[in-house]
Write a protein that holds these residues in place. Sequence first.
Motif, PDB file in Angstrom:
ATOM      1  N   CYS A  29       0.861  -1.182   0.000  1.00 45.10           N
ATOM      2  CA  CYS A  29       0.000   0.000   0.000  1.00 45.10           C
ATOM      3  C   CYS A  29       0.900   1.236   0.000  1.00 45.10           C
ATOM      4  O   CYS A  29       1.687   1.424   0.941  1.00 45.10           O
ATOM      5  CB  CYS A  29      -0.892   0.012   1.242  1.00 45.10           C
ATOM      6  SG  CYS A  29      -2.030  -1.381   1.339  1.00 45.10           S
ATOM      7  N   THR A  31       0.330   4.317   0.634  1.00 38.96           N
ATOM      8  CA  THR A  31       0.057   5.341   1.650  1.00 38.96           C
ATOM      9  C   THR A  31      -0.514   4.734   2.923  1.00 38.96           C
ATOM     10  O   THR A  31      -1.028   3.613   2.929  1.00 38.96           O
ATOM     11  CB  THR A  31      -0.948   6.373   1.130  1.00 38.96           C
ATOM     12  OG1 THR A  31      -2.232   5.730   0.954  1.00 38.96           O
ATOM     13  CG2 THR A  31      -0.487   6.977  -0.184  1.00 38.96           C
ATOM     14  N   GLU A  33      -3.201   5.702   4.390  1.00 37.65           N
ATOM     15  CA  GLU A  33      -4.647   5.582   4.251  1.00 37.65           C
ATOM     16  C   GLU A  33      -5.036   4.267   3.578  1.00 37.65           C
ATOM     17  O   GLU A  33      -5.981   3.583   4.010  1.00 37.65           O
ATOM     18  CB  GLU A  33      -5.189   6.769   3.452  1.00 37.65           C
ATOM     19  CG  GLU A  33      -5.066   8.116   4.146  1.00 37.65           C
ATOM     20  CD  GLU A  33      -3.654   8.682   4.161  1.00 37.65           C
ATOM     21  OE1 GLU A  33      -3.382   9.547   5.020  1.00 37.65           O
ATOM     22  OE2 GLU A  33      -2.821   8.264   3.325  1.00 37.65           O
ATOM     23  N   GLU A  34      -4.298   3.908   2.528  1.00 41.02           N
ATOM     24  CA  GLU A  34      -4.577   2.641   1.841  1.00 41.02           C
ATOM     25  C   GLU A  34      -4.254   1.455   2.737  1.00 41.02           C
ATOM     26  O   GLU A  34      -4.963   0.441   2.721  1.00 41.02           O
ATOM     27  CB  GLU A  34      -3.766   2.576   0.548  1.00 41.02           C
ATOM     28  CG  GLU A  34      -4.232   3.546  -0.521  1.00 41.02           C
ATOM     29  CD  GLU A  34      -3.281   3.611  -1.697  1.00 41.02           C
ATOM     30  OE1 GLU A  34      -3.529   2.888  -2.688  1.00 41.02           O
ATOM     31  OE2 GLU A  34      -2.302   4.375  -1.632  1.00 41.02           O
ATOM     32  N   LYS A  37      -7.073   0.937   5.271  1.00 44.81           N
ATOM     33  CA  LYS A  37      -8.234   0.323   4.628  1.00 44.81           C
ATOM     34  C   LYS A  37      -8.000  -1.169   4.394  1.00 44.81           C
ATOM     35  O   LYS A  37      -8.885  -2.000   4.640  1.00 44.81           O
ATOM     36  CB  LYS A  37      -8.517   1.034   3.305  1.00 44.81           C
ATOM     37  CG  LYS A  37      -9.748   0.525   2.566  1.00 44.81           C
ATOM     38  CD  LYS A  37      -9.992   1.329   1.298  1.00 44.81           C
ATOM     39  CE  LYS A  37     -11.215   0.824   0.545  1.00 44.81           C
ATOM     40  NZ  LYS A  37     -11.449   1.617  -0.707  1.00 44.81           N
ATOM     41  N   GLN A  38      -6.810  -1.534   3.933  1.00 44.57           N
ATOM     42  CA  GLN A  38      -6.497  -2.936   3.671  1.00 44.57           C
ATOM     43  C   GLN A  38      -6.527  -3.762   4.954  1.00 44.57           C
ATOM     44  O   GLN A  38      -7.091  -4.850   4.990  1.00 44.57           O
ATOM     45  CB  GLN A  38      -5.122  -3.049   3.003  1.00 44.57           C
ATOM     46  CG  GLN A  38      -4.673  -4.483   2.741  1.00 44.57           C
ATOM     47  CD  GLN A  38      -5.604  -5.224   1.807  1.00 44.57           C
ATOM     48  OE1 GLN A  38      -5.897  -4.744   0.708  1.00 44.57           O
ATOM     49  NE2 GLN A  38      -6.074  -6.395   2.207  1.00 44.57           N
TER      50      GLN A  38
END
Length: 212
Positions: A29, A31, A33-34, A37-38
């Motif tokens: 990921c 970032t 943020e990603e 989420k993951q």
Amino acid sequence: MTPEQIRNEKLAQKVIKGLKSRHFEAWYCPTKEEAKKQILSLIKKDDIIGWGGSATLTQIGVMDEIKNGSYPNIINRDNATTPEEKIKMFRQSLLSDTFLTGTNAITEDGELLNIDGNGNRVAAIAYGPTQVIVACGMNKVVPDLHAAYTRARNIAAPINSQRFEINTPCKITGSCADCKSPDSICNVFVHTRQSRPQGRIKVILIGENLGF
């Protein structure tokens, strides 16, 4: 993309290939943020959730999300009122559905190296929880296992020691002295060569400098 971002993405693919060859599940990921989420996508709302101390998970916002009330079955060791209660929670975490942690180092070929004071975090990585989710900034990727030990002893431990009320040489000098202090946070090393059962350990590489 910056040169660093391009390099991180290329190196991450090498690390992920190594991880998958060792039966880990793995994602990259770019970032925070990603990555958040993951990680959250891998956790069921009714999971019993435990964790080891991880600056990375705090920095990407996962711990705030876990503690906000959306997950009713967390083993929140921060709420322990006595050392005995905290130790009980450490043990309960070994039977969690999901255990969240960072890692002190990961090799380019996909091996994890972790160092611990009490041993509860590395014990959970090795055995117990149904799944272990590992968050790792690209700053923790090292060429090989020797470099992983060097990073854990000379970078991660001296920085982590500053977080605790302990009396160790690295707390005072910022440098590892290979001490035998009763306060040492370098008591147990776990080298995770492969994931067994396959896919039990899930690694999320993050294209930022995170953790220690």
